[in-house]
Enzyme design. Structure first.
Site, mmCIF file in Angstrom:
data_model
loop_
_atom_site.group_PDB
_atom_site.id
_atom_site.type_symbol
_atom_site.label_atom_id
_atom_site.label_comp_id
_atom_site.label_asym_id
_atom_site.label_seq_id
_atom_site.Cartn_x
_atom_site.Cartn_y
_atom_site.Cartn_z
ATOM 1 C CG MET A 1 -2.065 2.756 8.480
ATOM 2 S SD MET A 1 -2.424 4.482 8.708
ATOM 3 C CE MET A 1 -4.261 4.301 8.240
ATOM 4 C CB SER B 1 -0.831 0.074 0.982
ATOM 5 O OG SER B 1 -1.874 1.006 1.079
ATOM 6 C CB THR B 2 1.320 4.179 2.219
ATOM 7 O OG1 THR B 2 -0.225 4.179 2.406
ATOM 8 C CG2 THR B 2 1.719 5.640 2.131
ATOM 9 C CG HIS C 1 -4.094 -0.963 -1.102
ATOM 10 N ND1 HIS C 1 -3.749 -0.972 0.210
ATOM 11 C CD2 HIS C 1 -4.472 -1.978 -1.297
ATOM 12 C CE1 HIS C 1 -4.305 -2.086 0.772
ATOM 13 N NE2 HIS C 1 -4.603 -2.873 -0.173
ATOM 14 C CG ASP D 1 -5.492 -5.638 2.150
ATOM 15 O OD1 ASP D 1 -6.178 -6.691 2.439
ATOM 16 O OD2 ASP D 1 -5.402 -5.078 1.190
#
Length: 361
Positions: free
Chosen positions: A292, A173-174, A199, A295
């Site tokens: 974060m 993700s991030t 994501h 998931d």
């Protein structure tokens, strides 16, 4: 009590600014200020030092990319790009990631409440994650996804042909754009098939996969339903769709499916990991990277329980140490490695799954 996140929205559209402010204010825990262009935004940053910036790219007086370069070189702040699907919006957003933006969210095609429901979930989660990001001053084109179109030297192989029956599943993700680029640049062309969930919004994954393809010895593409998993291929889940694996006789094939948000995401890392655990089991390697939330943590645990090798990015090289931390806390992780070392760990674990040894020159 959670700290209030100070958000600066930079967009030349008054409608966009007001609507984004409404969404963020309604979410709670956010203090929102606004700027109509990058020049005013720089003044806000000097005066108020926001925690995170939401940035439009196509703006008068100073382009968003020029603003981003200046911020990242002088006083790094987490920047999330809010960009459109049409025209050059997707390519500009990928360039912004190369310049140091920590995430991208898609502008809705219509500024209406109904069209913003899922956008709001994604935007709020992205900004909260971005506010925790670890950043450094960034010279131009330092990003692993920028610069030369040629892959780096193959540092993690070669891989014996007998390891080709293994599937590698990755989630991020991030901060995941740089993380994935760093890994894929280091993998040899003979790497077992890779499935990736990042994501990232619909349409943007096509452009990002193309960028990864140019810097990797692997063939990287956005996944299409029915793609056969073969060595040397890396499939990136399309934004807005879940990616899973299924058997077709002796082969593994990718399925791209619709469905609700899972752990607040679509595509979801958990959806991919659960399918890999149930379909490939011990013939798989799971990798959870920066980001974060949680998931991927449950799915990685299921993969480990099914006999898969499991790897997580370490805290020191994670932009946000959330997803990996959660997986580690659940006992889902065998190997914790820096982002520079993960390619080597993946190759070693894939080879071990087949009872083979690495070929050393």
């Amino acid at each position: 009590m959670a700290r209030t996140v100070k958000v600066l929205v930079v967009d030349d559209s008054l409608v966009a600014r007001q609507f984004l402010k409404g969404i963020l204010t309604e979410a709670g825990g956010m203090e929102v200020s606004m700027a109509p262009d990058a020049i005013v935004a720089l003044e806000h940053i000097q005066r108020d030092r926001p925690d995170v910036v939401v940035l439009d790219l196509e703006m008068p007086r100073m382009h968003g990319l020029d603003f981003l370069r200046r911020v990242m070189a002088e006083r790094p702040l987490p920047v999330v790009v809010c960009s459109g699907h049409v025209g050059g919006g997707t390519d500009l957003a990928i360039r912004a990631l190369e310049e140091g933006a920590v995430g991208v969210v898609a502008k809705p095609r219509q500024w209406g409440r109904e069209s913003m429901e899922e956008t709001a979930v994604t935007l709020v989660d992205t900004l909260r994650a971005a506010a925790r990001a670890k950043l450094e001053r960034r010279p131009q084109s330092r990003s692993p996804i920028a610069g030369s179109t040629a892959p780096t030297a193959e540092t993690a192989g070669p891989v014996p042909a007998g390891a080709w029956g293994t599937i590698v599943a990755m989630g991020a993700s991030t901060g995941g754009t740089d993380a994935l680029a760093t890994i894929l640049r280091r993998l040899p062309a003979e790497t077992p098939a890779i499935m990736i969930v990042l994501h990232m919004p619909e349409k943007f994954t096509t452009a990002f996969a193309a960028r990864l393809d140019r810097i990797s010895a692997l063939h990287v593409k956005e996944a299409a339903d029915g793609d056969r998993l073969v060595p040397g291929l890396a499939l990136l889940a399309p934004g807005g769709r879940h990616l899973i694996v299924r058997r077709n006789g002796p082969d593994f094939v990718a399925r791209v499916i619709d469905g609700p948000l899972v752990t607040r995401h679509r595509p979801s890392v958990d959806v991919l990991f659960h399918s890999v655990a149930r379909t490939a089991g011990a013939s798989s390697v799971g990798v959870l990277l920066t980001g974060m939330g949680e998931d991927g943590a449950a799915g990685l645990l299921e993969m480990k329980q099914a006999g898969a090798a499991t790897v997580a990015q370490d805290e020191s090289t994670s932009v946000v140490f959330g997803m990996a931390r959660e997986a580690i806390s659940r006992g889902a992780v065998e190997d914790i490695a820096t982002i520079e070392d993960i390619a080597g760990v993946v190759v070693r674990r894939a080879v071990e799954k087949c009872g083979l040894s690495l070929v050393r020159k």
